[in-house]
Design a protein around this motif. Structure first.
Motif, PDB file in Angstrom:
ATOM      1  N   ASN A  88      45.822  40.930  48.655  1.00 29.30           N
ATOM      2  CA  ASN A  88      46.697  40.573  47.487  1.00 29.30           C
ATOM      3  C   ASN A  88      45.947  39.551  47.108  1.00 29.30           C
ATOM      4  OD1 ASN A  88      48.374  42.976  48.885  1.00 29.30           O
ATOM      5  ND2 ASN A  88      49.612  40.742  49.495  1.00 29.30           N
ATOM      6  N   GLY A  89      44.608  39.672  46.239  1.00 31.44           N
ATOM      7  CA  GLY A  89      44.382  38.183  45.359  1.00 31.44           C
ATOM      8  C   GLY A  89      43.856  39.163  43.812  1.00 31.44           C
ATOM      9  N   TYR A  90      44.138  40.592  44.092  1.00 32.05           N
ATOM     10  CA  TYR A  90      43.782  40.872  42.998  1.00 32.05           C
ATOM     11  C   TYR A  90      45.363  42.090  42.096  1.00 32.05           C
ATOM     12  CZ  TYR A  90      42.138  42.475  38.554  1.00 32.05           C
ATOM     13  OH  TYR A  90      41.704  42.952  36.563  1.00 32.05           O
TER      14      TYR A  90
ATOM     15  N   THR B 195      37.027  38.309  52.460  1.00 36.55           N
ATOM     16  CA  THR B 195      38.293  39.050  52.455  1.00 36.55           C
ATOM     17  C   THR B 195      39.418  38.067  51.719  1.00 36.55           C
ATOM     18  OG1 THR B 195      38.201  41.095  52.926  1.00 36.55           O
ATOM     19  CG2 THR B 195      40.288  40.347  52.678  1.00 36.55           C
ATOM     20  N   LEU B 196      40.515  37.783  50.606  1.00 37.13           N
ATOM     21  CA  LEU B 196      40.752  37.450  49.695  1.00 37.13           C
ATOM     22  C   LEU B 196      42.042  39.013  49.587  1.00 37.13           C
ATOM     23  CD1 LEU B 196      42.817  34.709  49.163  1.00 37.13           C
ATOM     24  CD2 LEU B 196      42.150  35.265  46.675  1.00 37.13           C
TER      25      LEU B 196
ATOM     26  N   SER C 174      43.893  43.747  48.021  1.00 36.29           N
ATOM     27  CA  SER C 174      42.628  42.731  48.310  1.00 36.29           C
ATOM     28  C   SER C 174      41.193  42.796  47.697  1.00 36.29           C
ATOM     29  CB  SER C 174      42.497  42.973  49.637  1.00 36.29           C
ATOM     30  OG  SER C 174      43.175  42.979  50.560  1.00 36.29           O
TER      31      SER C 174
END
Length: 199
Positions: free
Chosen positions: A52-54, A49-50, A37
């Motif tokens: 699995n963003g990175y 929060t994103l 995240s």
């Protein structure tokens, strides 16, 4: 101006700039190849929060370099094989023993370059740098060979018709199998045997 913390896959990132719609950070050093995240914390809006963003990509690895040596003048093609050398288009530089090489082609597992000219013989690292995977290094992976020297030619004269045997001796004439051509006074000669010191 009130973003207080940013993390990528649980690792703290350094905040470079921010406004209400954008935060620019420098990623911290990852501990393993994984996705996670992106978390942004601000005083006014709390935690965003994103999931699995990175993704931290795997470390690049150079498995082999062929050939692993070449002439001081460069100009020879060198093939570098490995894993995660780049995305296929984002290898930005390759050096052989500290000398920049020209990139001819690239994929995630293979980079082909033309060796540059070196000022002196020696052995050093092969380094591949890509935007997506960073720096891959093979220690002592490439050698610039000393220049060849012809010391004697026996006999040093012969008939116009040719056909006579001539022995050339010296140092660093080849590796014993890779002499590709010999010329006598500009005329191509055929050769039947070779070593690093004799043709």
């Amino acid at each position: 101006t009130d973003v207080t913390a940013v993390s990528l896959v649980g690792i703290t990132a350094s905040i470079l700039s921010q406004n209400s719609t954008q935060v620019v950070v420098t990623a911290g050093q990852g501990t393993s190849a994984e996705a996670g995240s992106v978390v942004v914390i601000s005083t006014s809006f709390g935690t965003t929060t994103l999931v699995n963003g990175y993704t931290y990509d795997p470390a690049p690895v150079i498995a082999s370099v062929a050939p692993s040596n070449g002439p001081l003048s460069g100009g020879n093609a060198v093939t570098i094989l490995g894993n995660y050398l780049g995305s296929g288009s984002d290898v930005t530089s390759v050096t052989l023993d500290g000398v920049a090489a020209q990139i001819l082609s690239q994929s995630t597992g293979k980079v082909v370059v033309t060796a540059g000219a070196s000022a002196a013989p020696g052995t050093g690292n092969v380094i591949v740098v890509s935007t997506s995977y960073g720096t891959a290094t093979l220690l002592q992976g490439y050698t610039y060979n000393p220049a060849g020297v012809i010391q004697t030619v026996v006999p040093s004269t012969g008939p116009l018709a040719g056909g006579n045997l001539v022995t050339i001796t010296g140092t660093n004439l080849g590796n014993g199998t890779d002499v590709t051509s010999v010329k006598l006074a500009g005329v191509a000669a055929t050769f039947s045997s070779q070593s690093s010191t004799s043709v």
